[in-house]
Design an enzyme around this catalytic site. Sequence first.
Site, PDB file in Angstrom:
ATOM      1  N   ASP B 183     -28.896 -15.719  22.623  1.00 27.82           N
ATOM      2  CA  ASP B 183     -27.845 -15.235  23.367  1.00 27.82           C
ATOM      3  C   ASP B 183     -28.237 -14.551  24.527  1.00 27.82           C
ATOM      4  O   ASP B 183     -28.686 -15.671  25.549  1.00 27.82           O
ATOM      5  CB  ASP B 183     -27.581 -13.889  22.595  1.00 27.82           C
ATOM      6  N   TYR B 317     -21.391  -9.667  30.478  1.00 30.36           N
ATOM      7  CA  TYR B 317     -20.489 -10.854  30.633  1.00 30.36           C
ATOM      8  C   TYR B 317     -19.781 -10.880  31.837  1.00 30.36           C
ATOM      9  O   TYR B 317     -19.806 -12.229  32.330  1.00 30.36           O
ATOM     10  CB  TYR B 317     -19.483 -10.473  29.363  1.00 30.36           C
ATOM     11  N   HIS B 373     -26.847 -17.553  14.607  1.00 27.49           N
ATOM     12  CA  HIS B 373     -27.114 -17.066  15.943  1.00 27.49           C
ATOM     13  C   HIS B 373     -28.311 -15.935  15.950  1.00 27.49           C
ATOM     14  O   HIS B 373     -28.935 -16.056  16.961  1.00 27.49           O
ATOM     15  CB  HIS B 373     -25.743 -16.489  16.465  1.00 27.49           C
TER      16      HIS B 373
END
Lengths: 402, 408
Positions: B183, B317, B373
Amino acid sequence: MGSWAKPFTVQVSDADLELLHKKLELATFPDELEGAGWDYGAPLADVKRITEYWRDKFDWRKTEETINQLPQFTTEIEVEGHGSLNIHFVHQKSAAENAIPLLFVHGWPGSFLEVRKLLPILTAASPDQPSFHVVAPSLPGFGFSEAPTKPGFGGYQHAEVLNKLMLSLGYNEYVYQAGDLGHVLGVYVANAYGHKHLKAWHTNMPTYRAPTFWSNPLLILEIFTNKAVSQTLEQASRTWKKGGGYYMVQTTVPQTLAYSFADSPDGLLAWIYEKLARIVDDYHWTEDEVLEWISIYWFSRAGPGANVRIYYELTGGNKHDMFEGTKWTSVPLGTSYFPKEPIRFPKSWACLIGKVVFQAEHDKGGHFAAHEQPEKLAGDLRMMFGKGGPAYGIVPGKDGYA
Amino acid sequence: MIAPAAEQPFALFVPDPDLALLREKLALARLPDELDGAGWDYGVPLADVRRLVARWRDGFDWRAAEEAINRDLPQFTRDVEVEGFGTLNVHYVHRRSARENAVPLLFVHGWPGSFLEVRKLLPLLTADVPDQPSFHVVALSLPGFGFSEAPKKGGFVHKQYGELANKLMISLGYDAYVVQGGDWGHYIAGSLATYYAHTHVKGWLSNYPHAQPPKLSKSPWLWLTDLVTPYSEREKEGWARTKEFRARGSGYSHEQATQPQTVGYSLGDSPVGLLGWIYEKLVRWTNGYRWEDDEVLEWVSVYWFSRAGPAASVRIYLEMTNRFERRAVDGIEWTSIPLGFSLFAKELNQVPRKWLRTLGNVVFESEHEHGGHFAAHEEPEALASDIRRMFGKGGPGFGVVPGKDGYV
């Protein structure tokens, strides 16, 4: 008239009001980066100020009283495959007997309140202007209408509700005005009931699916030859990048978002206020005004989580655009362009939506045209439907004149 | 050399008023309705949230969770200066192997992960087992996550994350080390490689195979081979999964990359909203992993009680994608230090293998039939095994850290 419609007044329960206030008392705010301004989303100072106003000063009961000055009703509408929905709507008739029946449809994050400023203008009877009988519903899942309980309540289901509502009020033939999702649903109404019931319609957000080279080669060519067109598209792309996050969330995981909306008043406020503040044209929202709009969501009959499902249903969970299953129709269409409407289509593309008979352009106004520029919008409708206008007398026997 | 005396131990302890406030908010929780038979189609199912909220309010014992966290994860804090951003107090886990020459390894989490993701790896990596390499493990809470301070201004991007993480390692006496992450950990490991390859960062292993396609201008040979070589079945499946994720699983990412503050209000005000937002990822991004309710609540609580608040965590982000103008991976430059990939079956972004070579000198690729993930949490044995195989004897990254090959 409509024998099945019952008068309605907004009456939020004391318990609901109390819960809201308890939550507001416990409201917790995040920090914010230095000099963030609007660069990271709704600014902390704004959200804090409005939340604190909500907690300490905003008088919901007084607001409720004012809202209840609008003539409101509810009626049962049966939708194929979805049972019966209790639909809330505003209905104001003109003194003019032959006023044109007009259906006004809000979008997101709007509500039936968006018709408020238009009402007195549109229903005024005059020998010089056409007037209208106005119907403004809360869409299913919004405001005080019931929400669908099953998946699959898409564009044609909404259209069915809207059309049946008008029929139930004795308006077998009518016209339609909308922007935002109301415009999208207008396309469905035109497709399903065009000519037979919907005689003409007007939009302040003229968009549709983009042309392809195969369907409209000239429009595609124009992108390369016409600077105004290519600029509009570039701007649309930028707007999408910066402002499309809400759409991506709402079309794919509306239920996940619903948990925040239902539980956090300032969370709901921030999400909606970010749009209210950004997509208007020099319009100064007062705290009371913002909170009135947010309250409609907070106190909505189906809860604040239900309204965003429309994004999922219209797009199949973002598998396609919102216009899936619709086509161009020959129902006369009027378009109004307001400069700060963020969702823009080149004007030459309006012909893809329907048979454009009227076009107006303004130098002021944004996304919430009916709320920001009611005079201008009403003026456009009067021009379109009035004597000498391209849609004059479109509803037989109801030309709008006293 | 290490100066253990200089480390500031940290014992996680959430003040009572914070616990009380959470309880009060949970008592006032208002839940939405749900469409009949919605399942997971529209987002997190109501039944799950209802159950989790009730547990959080009435049954979940945060103090017990805290105790276990403090027992399993030796934590510390340290001030780290970042140019232009002043000093940030960084929270991290640090466990040394009994072997002096264990390989120093930095583990970097992502969103919605945390330092907790290293928990199952710690005993495996620091174990003193014959014929297996051992590691000294450092796992930081990224700035704005867990119990690390957040940056106060915008512009904290690849360079800054690299600087902060590198300085942390050096301050612990690890002048040379390897990195593992998924990630955001993938991008930050890549950032560390970009700025400190060879000088400090000697190798990295990612479990998040995200890279851009090769460019003709930058890597013509790779571009050509990518063009002409057919993709394997697994690559095709992976790419389909990637497209699906981008079209229908990335709403949160678009919002967080453009309006992090907006979504931050509900994340910080409503534990229910935060729970929904995070839990959706925990379930959707894992592969058959059976989350226990208390496990979920522990993860979400770390966000709820985080030092900077949950809203701070989503700013990464926006910063790393420059407001959604580019892909975060564009901030990574190719370097020649050994790069490995652990490829778990249901990872979200699975690009064709050749694309990975745009990020670095890919010397190790390990395919798994399981996992998703959150590899370190779902498949700690498999990930630890990959780390050992890459950096152990016979592996392509063996001995990259001078004098610390992981063996006795």
